[in-house]
Design an enzyme around this catalytic site. Structure first.
Site, PDB file in Angstrom:
ATOM      1  N   ASN A 285       1.331   2.521  -7.440  1.00 15.91           N
ATOM      2  CA  ASN A 285       2.357   2.798  -6.154  1.00 15.91           C
ATOM      3  C   ASN A 285       1.751   3.125  -4.732  1.00 15.91           C
ATOM      4  O   ASN A 285       2.310   2.487  -3.823  1.00 15.91           O
ATOM      5  CB  ASN A 285       3.345   3.944  -6.656  1.00 15.91           C
ATOM      6  CG  ASN A 285       4.313   4.180  -5.554  1.00 15.91           C
ATOM      7  OD1 ASN A 285       3.887   4.938  -4.575  1.00 15.91           O
ATOM      8  ND2 ASN A 285       5.489   4.072  -5.898  1.00 15.91           N
ATOM      9  N   LYS A 286       0.670   3.733  -4.762  1.00 15.40           N
ATOM     10  CA  LYS A 286      -0.006   4.174  -3.618  1.00 15.40           C
ATOM     11  C   LYS A 286      -0.610   2.758  -3.145  1.00 15.40           C
ATOM     12  O   LYS A 286      -0.422   2.781  -1.856  1.00 15.40           O
ATOM     13  CB  LYS A 286      -1.039   5.198  -3.771  1.00 15.40           C
ATOM     14  CG  LYS A 286      -1.860   5.536  -2.510  1.00 15.40           C
ATOM     15  CD  LYS A 286      -2.733   7.060  -2.986  1.00 15.40           C
ATOM     16  CE  LYS A 286      -3.808   6.859  -3.561  1.00 15.40           C
ATOM     17  NZ  LYS A 286      -5.032   6.366  -2.974  1.00 15.40           N
ATOM     18  N   ASP A 287      -1.035   2.088  -3.910  1.00 15.69           N
ATOM     19  CA  ASP A 287      -1.607   0.863  -3.467  1.00 15.69           C
ATOM     20  C   ASP A 287      -0.781  -0.315  -2.865  1.00 15.69           C
ATOM     21  O   ASP A 287      -1.145  -1.011  -2.042  1.00 15.69           O
ATOM     22  CB  ASP A 287      -2.271   0.209  -4.944  1.00 15.69           C
ATOM     23  CG  ASP A 287      -3.490  -0.961  -4.590  1.00 15.69           C
ATOM     24  OD1 ASP A 287      -3.710  -0.811  -3.382  1.00 15.69           O
ATOM     25  OD2 ASP A 287      -3.540  -1.661  -5.351  1.00 15.69           O
TER      26      ASP A 287
ATOM     27  N   TYR B  91       5.016  -2.769   2.976  1.00 17.28           N
ATOM     28  CA  TYR B  91       4.305  -1.350   2.628  1.00 17.28           C
ATOM     29  C   TYR B  91       2.847  -1.362   3.216  1.00 17.28           C
ATOM     30  O   TYR B  91       2.313  -0.520   3.808  1.00 17.28           O
ATOM     31  CB  TYR B  91       4.311  -1.162   1.187  1.00 17.28           C
ATOM     32  CG  TYR B  91       3.619   0.112   0.623  1.00 17.28           C
ATOM     33  CD1 TYR B  91       4.322   1.503   0.821  1.00 17.28           C
ATOM     34  CD2 TYR B  91       2.429  -0.138   0.333  1.00 17.28           C
ATOM     35  CE1 TYR B  91       3.738   2.527   0.317  1.00 17.28           C
ATOM     36  CE2 TYR B  91       1.862   1.139  -0.244  1.00 17.28           C
ATOM     37  CZ  TYR B  91       2.247   2.390  -0.038  1.00 17.28           C
ATOM     38  OH  TYR B  91       1.656   3.455  -0.648  1.00 17.28           O
TER      39      TYR B  91
ATOM     40  N   LEU C 152      -7.486   7.333   2.836  1.00 16.10           N
ATOM     41  CA  LEU C 152      -6.330   7.233   1.796  1.00 16.10           C
ATOM     42  C   LEU C 152      -7.010   6.824   0.529  1.00 16.10           C
ATOM     43  O   LEU C 152      -6.056   7.098  -0.419  1.00 16.10           O
ATOM     44  CB  LEU C 152      -5.607   5.921   2.648  1.00 16.10           C
ATOM     45  CG  LEU C 152      -4.395   5.883   1.843  1.00 16.10           C
ATOM     46  CD1 LEU C 152      -3.353   6.878   1.419  1.00 16.10           C
ATOM     47  CD2 LEU C 152      -3.623   4.610   2.529  1.00 16.10           C
TER      48      LEU C 152
END
Length: 959
Positions: free
Chosen positions: A616-618, A743, A783
């Site tokens: 998800n972060k990716d 995103y 990040l």
């Protein structure tokens, strides 16, 4: 009901001068009129209506009851705080102590709301069962088995599924649980008091006492520190995890087996089914060292001993209870010959047989249980020594031996026609022992591939000629070295040999992990360990490196150390790129004969873990879900081609962004054929307490998980909703690509981290002392190495919540721009016919309901650079509005989340208070960061941390 509502309204009353606190009246003379009843008396009287209300009417009344009691505490302890409870801002000049207490009171209120909602959910399930039968409950075995029988699933197929059924929730200690064990225990007592109040049997005096006890518990919450004074140790996290077993889980799992047996007997009458112990718990607490320097081998050993002691103490108490219960005499119940011989054996083995027989003359089961207790006491005493000194003789060699003796007693009762006694008293304990063994949980070990590879490089250098350099980790030469070392027989004494002095401490510690596994299996239980989880698996060689370290520690099954590994090794695929490369990684891995032999020796199943958080972060929420689904389909296909069964371990978190969606729907949306009766999932942070803190909810959730797995196994390959459909898959691919592009465009901006740090309490989260793990893996400040938990947690605190929706609006908009009306028709069909797409849209819509752009803009005002602030926030605001419009266009709704009335109702109860606390947090962040003196900063820190706790409690999830 009206009386409760009136009392709740009374609790909210204020005058223009502030809170109208109740005054204690002096005792009235006989001629005076009676004093008006106190709030407590009115609530006690009003609560008499609770037993007659249905669940829909019950919930608001319980909410009012709890609110009235909390307000009563606030009035007596700190009257100004009731303003905050009523959602009114405190005066700007209020003392900081009042500010702190008001934040704590709001947090308590959110906790009480959660308890009330759990109580209501339990009441609703009971109502359904009473009115329509157990088979109508969505999460019941009865419904799943009834559907299977009605669909013509033959008994032989059911038996085959049961033979391979294996379900294991894994409790983890990620820093998402803000509540201490002390607070959890109070919550449980409040829940039980609410259950007591549902009974109509109480007299007014008894009911008043119950409400008074409920008030006392709320007062204890008020006086219990909500913030940890220090960061918890791993040992404290272990105790936190074991708390739930003592409270609910030891009991819940045997009941689970009983419910499945009942359902099978009801819907497959006359058929016999063997019931394997298919449901066990795993744990990462004390074994997960990925980025956590506080987990070392000593800590892991201590964890294993704590886990062992927890179940042994439980078994001892259960045996004591059995000995008190089974007062059966030989005169009343003739003893079967086989059990008589077994009794004679254990009496002789005890060394004190005549005395035991004399103490309980004729009471054969008590005699037998006395011998068992003596053996268990020896086992317990040895466990308390934690491996020190010579083992104490006379104990149980293994959990199998204890289970066998319980089985002998059970068979004796069955042979005499005492089936009910056997099933009610002995069999549940045998099931406990077979499930939890002598280790309570199966402890997984987890480490990052970076650490494993550094250790292997250090070993290579230590054994190479001076000046030699190892091959590149991605080269064929490195792979060839690993494969040759795995194929090479170990020389005498090579397994477990002294380590090279050149190894750094971390490298030596990593080598010793595997040696510890070998030693602790013998000391604790053969199933004490689950698997070795390799985080950030990027290549097949990463996994081969783990096998090599295991081999060198003597964890291979033959003397030469060349046959097969006895410790399962599980690759964890977390990023989108790794998920896409999964088939290639697994093909390369399974081409190594040693790996295939090891998998076959471990039951023929290769477990693959997939990560929801980092994917998800990716790539964002939509892309993550689609890539995870695709990866499972492709990995399962590779397994079938190569003759290896694949089992998936789902690394889900508590929040939607990290895979925390409703368990039943999540499992139902998994690709067809991807479950096949085997399912592992992480249970993280606040999810653990929500599911397992109370007996009724724990029993419900374990059955929900198990029945959902069983249903998917029976039905998934027969259902249209899960069958591959080319046009749907093409649409999902297009949407995921566009969503990820939007995103990535946001998060790849170099200045995003600066915005994120300023516009959220990201840095302050590390001071909340919620978990032992640092927020970053290796101490860098980018990040890439920021853990997914604080990434999600901080975005939810600042009301952006973009990890659960960002990019979805752009994806749908671009899709419709190309395909227009045909595209909209397709998406609406997918919304109705594709479980995965529907699940994504539903969860995005619920997340959008938690976003507040006005408050988010106020958080953004904390960013000192006006250009940066406007650049980032403008993008987020535009995408939010676009996503809202596009999701409603697909779902056909007129307002966000209107399709989820219960969700909206519960959110509406919380949002006014959450919004107030959010604005207080913004001001606290501003003051805390602007303070120049340490003492001044410290004065703002506690209320700031309380505000973080409070918002997390309000939304019911952190990271």
């Amino acid at each position: 009901m009206e009386a409760i509502e009136s009392a709740g309204a009374e609790a909210r009353k204020v005058t223009s001068r502030g809170v109208e606190a109740p005054r204690r009246q002096p005792a009235a003379p006989p001629s005076s009129p009676p004093a008006p009843p106190s709030l407590l008396d009115r609530l006690a009287t009003a609560s008499s209506a609770l037993p007659t209300l249905d669940a829909e009417a019950y919930e608001p009344c319980v909410v009012d009851l709890l609110f009235g009691l909390l307000c009563d505490v606030a009035r007596r302890r700190q009257p100004q705080v009731e303003l905050a409870l009523r959602g009114e801002p405190l005066p700007p000049d209020v003392p900081r102590a009042v500010w702190r207490r008001s934040l704590q009171a709001q947090g308590i209120w959110f906790q009480l709301l959660s308890v009330a909602e759990q109580s209501t959910a339990m009441r609703r399930r009971r109502e359904i069962e009473i009115e329509s039968g157990y088979a109508r409950l969505t999460a019941s075995f009865s419904r799943v088995v009834a559907d299977a029988a009605a669909a013509g699933v033959p008994a032989d197929e059911v038996r085959a599924v049961l033979q391979h059924l294996k379900i294991r929730p894994v409790i983890t200690a990620h820093p998402t649980e803000a509540k201490r064990v002390t607070v959890l225990e109070i919550h449980r007592r409040i829940y039980r008091k609410l259950m007591d109040l549902e009974s109509p049997r109480w007299t007014p005096r008894e009911r008043r006492k119950l409400v008074g006890q409920l008030a006392n518990e709320i007062e204890l919450l008020w006086m219990s520190g909500e913030l940890r004074r220090e960061k918890p140790t791993v040992a404290q996290e272990v105790a936190w995890g074991l708390h739930f077993f003592g409270e609910t889980l030891f009991e819940a799992v045997p009941l689970l087996f009983e419910r499945l047996e009942d359902a099978l007997h009801q819907f497959y009458p006359g058929e016999h089914f063997e019931m394997p112990r298919f449901f066990q718990f795993g744990s990462w607490i004390g074994g997960d060292r990925d980025g956590n320097p506080f987990v070392n081998n000593d800590v892991t050993r201590a964890t294993l001993y704590d886990n062992r002691l927890a179940c042994l103490k439980r078994y001892r108490q259960q045996l004591l209870d059995l000995a008190q219960t089974l007062s059966i005499t030989a005169e009343a119940l003739p003893v079967p010959e086989a059990f008589g011989a077994e009794l004679a054996r254990v009496l002789e083995q005890s060394g004190d047989g005549p005395a035991i027989a004399t103490r309980n003359p004729g009471e054969v089961f008590r005699q037998y249980l006395t011998c068992m207790l003596r053996k268990l006491d020896a086992t317990l005493a040895d466990a308390q020594r934690r491996g020190a000194g010579t083992p104490i003789p006379g104990g149980y060699a293994s959990a199998d031996e204890l289970a066998a003796e319980l089985r002998a007693m059970e068979l004796a009762l069955l042979a005499t026609g005492s089936d009910t006694l056997a099933g009610s008293y002995v069999r549940p304990l045998r099931h406990e022992v077979e499930t939890f063994r002598f280790s309570t949980v199966q402890l997984d070990l987890r480490e990052n591939s970076t650490v494993i590879n550094k250790t292997l490089l250090a070993l290579w250098r230590a054994r190479a000629k001076p000046g030699s350099e190892p091959p590149d980790l991605q080269s064929e030469a490195w792979k060839a070295w690993l494969v040759s070392e795995l194929a090479r027989p170990l020389g005498p004494g090579e397994a477990g040999a002294a380590l090279p002095e050149s190894l750094a401490d971390v490298e030596a510690e990593t080598v010793q992990i595997f040696r510890m596994v070998r030693a602790m299996r013998e000391q604790v239980d053969r199933n004490a360990f689950g698997a070795f989880i390799l985080s950030m698996t990027h290549h097949a060689t990463d996994v081969l490196g783990v096998y090599l370290l295991a081999k060198q520690a003597g964890l291979f099954s033959d003397a030469a150390g060349v046959e097969s590994c006895t410790l399962p090794v599980v690759p964890l695929l977390e990023t989108i790129d790794d998920l896409r490369r999964a088939p290639e990684i697994l093909r390369e891995l399974l081409a190594v004969p040693m790996v295939k032999r090891s998998i076959r020796a471990q039951g023929g199943v290769l477990e693959v873990m997939i990560g929801y958080s980092d994917s998800n972060k990716d790539g964002g929420f939509f892309a993550s879900n689609w890539e995870l689904s695709k990866a499972q389909t492709k990995i399962a296909r590779v397994g079938r081609e190569l003759g290896i069964t694949i089992s998936f371990f789902h690394g889900r978190g508590g929040s939607v962004s990290r895979g925390g969606v409703p368990a039943g729907r999540a499992i139902a949306a998994l690709p067809a054929g991807s479950v096949n009766g085997r399912f592992r999932v992480t249970e993280q942070g606040e999810v653990v307490s929500y599911k397992y803190a109370n007996r009724g909810t724990a029993q419900y959730h374990v059955e929900l998980l198990a029945s959902s797995v069983l249903e998917h196994t029976f039905k998934s390959e027969r259902e249209d909703e899960l069958q591959p459909r080319g046009e749907f898959d093409d649409a999902m691919e297009a949407l995921a690509g566009a969503s990820r592009a939007a995103y990535v465009k946001l998060v790849d901006q170099p200045e995003l981290i600066a915005y994120f740090q300023a516009a959220s309490p990201l840095e302050e989260l590390s001071m909340l002392n919620m978990g032992s793990r640092p927020a970053r893996r290796f101490g860098a400040r980018s990040l890439e190495d920021l853990r997914a938990i604080p990434w999600v947690f901080a975005w939810s605190q600042n009301r952006h919540a973009l990890t659960g929706w960002y990019g979805v609006g752009s994806a749908i908009s671009s899709f419709l721009a190309v395909r227009q009306e045909r595209g909209l028709d397709l998406l609406r069909r997918m919304f109705n016919e594709s479980r995965l797409f529907r699940l994504i849209v539903d969860e995005v819509e619920k997340t959008l309901a938690q976003v507040d752009l006005d408050i988010a803009r106020d958080y953004a005002s904390l960013v000192p650079d006006a250009r940066l602030r406007e650049t980032i926030f403008t993008q987020i605001e535009a995408e939010y509005r676009l996503t809202t419009a596009m999701v409603l266009k697909v779902s056909g709704g007129s307002a966000v989340a209107e399709r989820f009335p219960q969700f909206c109702e519960r959110l509406a109860r919380r949002l006014p208070a959450i919004n107030l606390v959010s604005r207080q947090q913004i001001e606290l962040l501003r003051l805390y960061r602007a303070a120049s003196a340490d003492q001044e900063r410290r004065s703002y820190l506690v209320p700031l941390l309380l505000s973080i706790n409070c918002i997390a409690s309000g939304f019911g999830a952190t990271g």
